[in-house]
Scaffold this motif. Structure first.
Motif, mmCIF file in Angstrom:
data_model
loop_
_atom_site.group_PDB
_atom_site.id
_atom_site.type_symbol
_atom_site.label_atom_id
_atom_site.label_comp_id
_atom_site.label_asym_id
_atom_site.label_seq_id
_atom_site.Cartn_x
_atom_site.Cartn_y
_atom_site.Cartn_z
ATOM 1 N N MET A 85 28.040 -5.314 -5.048
ATOM 2 C CA MET A 85 27.849 -5.329 -3.622
ATOM 3 C C MET A 85 26.430 -5.812 -3.316
ATOM 4 O O MET A 85 25.474 -5.332 -3.886
ATOM 5 C CB MET A 85 28.060 -3.917 -3.079
ATOM 6 N N GLY A 86 26.333 -6.777 -2.465
ATOM 7 C CA GLY A 86 25.023 -7.263 -2.068
ATOM 8 C C GLY A 86 24.710 -6.876 -0.629
ATOM 9 O O GLY A 86 25.574 -6.868 0.227
ATOM 10 N N VAL A 87 23.474 -6.535 -0.405
ATOM 11 C CA VAL A 87 23.007 -6.203 0.943
ATOM 12 C C VAL A 87 21.987 -7.264 1.326
ATOM 13 O O VAL A 87 21.028 -7.499 0.588
ATOM 14 C CB VAL A 87 22.378 -4.798 0.981
ATOM 15 N N PRO A 88 22.172 -7.934 2.474
ATOM 16 C CA PRO A 88 21.240 -9.000 2.845
ATOM 17 C C PRO A 88 19.857 -8.451 3.199
ATOM 18 O O PRO A 88 19.721 -7.480 3.939
ATOM 19 C CB PRO A 88 21.898 -9.632 4.077
ATOM 20 N N LEU A 89 18.853 -9.071 2.626
ATOM 21 C CA LEU A 89 17.462 -8.718 2.905
ATOM 22 C C LEU A 89 16.698 -9.994 3.221
ATOM 23 O O LEU A 89 16.985 -11.049 2.684
ATOM 24 C CB LEU A 89 16.818 -8.045 1.696
ATOM 25 N N ASN A 90 15.711 -9.865 4.068
ATOM 26 C CA ASN A 90 14.839 -10.985 4.395
ATOM 27 C C ASN A 90 13.689 -10.983 3.390
ATOM 28 O O ASN A 90 12.848 -10.076 3.400
ATOM 29 C CB ASN A 90 14.327 -10.846 5.831
ATOM 30 N N LEU A 91 13.648 -11.972 2.532
ATOM 31 C CA LEU A 91 12.631 -12.005 1.478
ATOM 32 C C LEU A 91 11.224 -12.204 2.032
ATOM 33 O O LEU A 91 10.252 -11.792 1.405
ATOM 34 C CB LEU A 91 12.976 -13.078 0.452
ATOM 35 N N ASP A 92 11.102 -12.830 3.199
ATOM 36 C CA ASP A 92 9.781 -12.967 3.817
ATOM 37 C C ASP A 92 9.236 -11.600 4.224
ATOM 38 O O ASP A 92 8.052 -11.312 4.037
ATOM 39 C CB ASP A 92 9.840 -13.885 5.041
ATOM 40 N N ILE A 93 10.101 -10.775 4.776
ATOM 41 C CA ILE A 93 9.678 -9.417 5.148
ATOM 42 C C ILE A 93 9.341 -8.621 3.899
ATOM 43 O O ILE A 93 8.307 -7.947 3.833
ATOM 44 C CB ILE A 93 10.768 -8.713 5.975
ATOM 45 N N LEU A 94 10.192 -8.703 2.905
ATOM 46 C CA LEU A 94 9.948 -7.986 1.661
ATOM 47 C C LEU A 94 8.628 -8.411 1.027
ATOM 48 O O LEU A 94 7.854 -7.575 0.561
ATOM 49 C CB LEU A 94 11.107 -8.220 0.696
ATOM 50 N N SER A 95 8.340 -9.692 1.063
ATOM 51 C CA SER A 95 7.072 -10.191 0.537
ATOM 52 C C SER A 95 5.888 -9.652 1.330
ATOM 53 O O SER A 95 4.846 -9.327 0.772
ATOM 54 C CB SER A 95 7.063 -11.714 0.560
ATOM 55 N N GLY A 96 6.070 -9.520 2.638
ATOM 56 C CA GLY A 96 4.998 -8.986 3.487
ATOM 57 C C GLY A 96 4.726 -7.514 3.255
ATOM 58 O O GLY A 96 3.660 -7.013 3.622
ATOM 59 N N LEU A 97 5.661 -6.835 2.640
ATOM 60 C CA LEU A 97 5.499 -5.401 2.370
ATOM 61 C C LEU A 97 4.974 -5.122 0.972
ATOM 62 O O LEU A 97 4.864 -3.973 0.570
ATOM 63 C CB LEU A 97 6.847 -4.689 2.556
ATOM 64 N N LYS A 98 4.632 -6.161 0.230
ATOM 65 C CA LYS A 98 4.289 -5.985 -1.191
ATOM 66 C C LYS A 98 3.083 -5.090 -1.442
ATOM 67 O O LYS A 98 2.921 -4.577 -2.537
ATOM 68 C CB LYS A 98 4.095 -7.337 -1.858
ATOM 69 N N ALA A 99 2.276 -4.842 -0.424
ATOM 70 C CA ALA A 99 1.110 -3.969 -0.611
ATOM 71 C C ALA A 99 1.504 -2.493 -0.648
ATOM 72 O O ALA A 99 0.703 -1.653 -1.040
ATOM 73 C CB ALA A 99 0.091 -4.199 0.500
ATOM 74 N N SER A 100 2.735 -2.171 -0.260
ATOM 75 C CA SER A 100 3.166 -0.780 -0.221
ATOM 76 C C SER A 100 4.537 -0.639 -0.869
ATOM 77 O O SER A 100 5.549 -1.064 -0.308
ATOM 78 C CB SER A 100 3.226 -0.276 1.229
ATOM 79 N N SER A 101 4.567 -0.026 -2.017
ATOM 80 C CA SER A 101 5.853 0.165 -2.690
ATOM 81 C C SER A 101 6.764 1.088 -1.882
ATOM 82 O O SER A 101 7.984 0.921 -1.878
ATOM 83 C CB SER A 101 5.656 0.706 -4.102
ATOM 84 N N LEU A 102 6.190 2.039 -1.154
ATOM 85 C CA LEU A 102 6.992 2.921 -0.309
ATOM 86 C C LEU A 102 7.661 2.128 0.808
ATOM 87 O O LEU A 102 8.854 2.297 1.069
ATOM 88 C CB LEU A 102 6.145 4.047 0.282
ATOM 89 N N ALA A 103 6.924 1.250 1.447
ATOM 90 C CA ALA A 103 7.493 0.429 2.512
ATOM 91 C C ALA A 103 8.607 -0.463 1.960
ATOM 92 O O ALA A 103 9.653 -0.628 2.604
ATOM 93 C CB ALA A 103 6.409 -0.418 3.174
ATOM 94 N N MET A 104 8.399 -1.015 0.772
ATOM 95 C CA MET A 104 9.434 -1.844 0.157
ATOM 96 C C MET A 104 10.674 -1.006 -0.150
ATOM 97 O O MET A 104 11.800 -1.441 0.113
ATOM 98 C CB MET A 104 8.903 -2.499 -1.119
ATOM 99 N N ASP A 105 10.481 0.188 -0.687
ATOM 100 C CA ASP A 105 11.613 1.069 -0.982
ATOM 101 C C ASP A 105 12.412 1.382 0.275
ATOM 102 O O ASP A 105 13.636 1.319 0.282
ATOM 103 C CB ASP A 105 11.128 2.379 -1.605
ATOM 104 N N LEU A 106 11.707 1.724 1.357
ATOM 105 C CA LEU A 106 12.385 2.051 2.611
ATOM 106 C C LEU A 106 13.107 0.838 3.183
ATOM 107 O O LEU A 106 14.217 0.952 3.704
ATOM 108 C CB LEU A 106 11.388 2.601 3.632
ATOM 109 N N TYR A 107 12.495 -0.325 3.087
ATOM 110 C CA TYR A 107 13.107 -1.542 3.612
ATOM 111 C C TYR A 107 14.393 -1.891 2.856
ATOM 112 O O TYR A 107 15.372 -2.330 3.437
ATOM 113 C CB TYR A 107 12.129 -2.717 3.556
ATOM 114 N N VAL A 108 14.397 -1.695 1.566
ATOM 115 C CA VAL A 108 15.575 -2.005 0.764
ATOM 116 C C VAL A 108 16.638 -0.904 0.918
ATOM 117 O O VAL A 108 17.832 -1.184 1.010
ATOM 118 C CB VAL A 108 15.188 -2.192 -0.724
#
Length: 66
Positions: free
Chosen positions: A1-24
């Motif tokens: 199962m794939g969930v669509p994610l915006n890789l630009d947003i994910l890249s912008g969150l790279k400074a915070s692993s918590l933010a990335m976890d929540l976004y995913v």
């Protein structure tokens, strides 16, 4: 199962692993809920903290920076 994610947003969150976890996690959780019979779901801040930062020395959200 794939969930669509915006890789630009994910890249912008790279400074915070918590933010990335929540976004995913959030789109994944919404996908699961849409495929159940649950009408409403409440997820407490305490539950989120236990899920994503169980050993945090900052139990209060005001100290969390994304």
């Amino acid at each position: 199962m794939g969930v669509p994610l915006n890789l630009d947003i994910l890249s912008g969150l790279k400074a915070s692993s918590l933010a990335m976890d929540l976004y995913v996690w959030n789109p994944y959780r919404i996908y699961l809920l849409k495929n159940t019979t649950a009408c409403k779901v409440f997820i407490s801040i305490q539950s989120l903290r236990e899920q994503f930062m169980p050993n945090s020395k900052y139990p209060d959200w005001k100290f969390w920076q994304f």
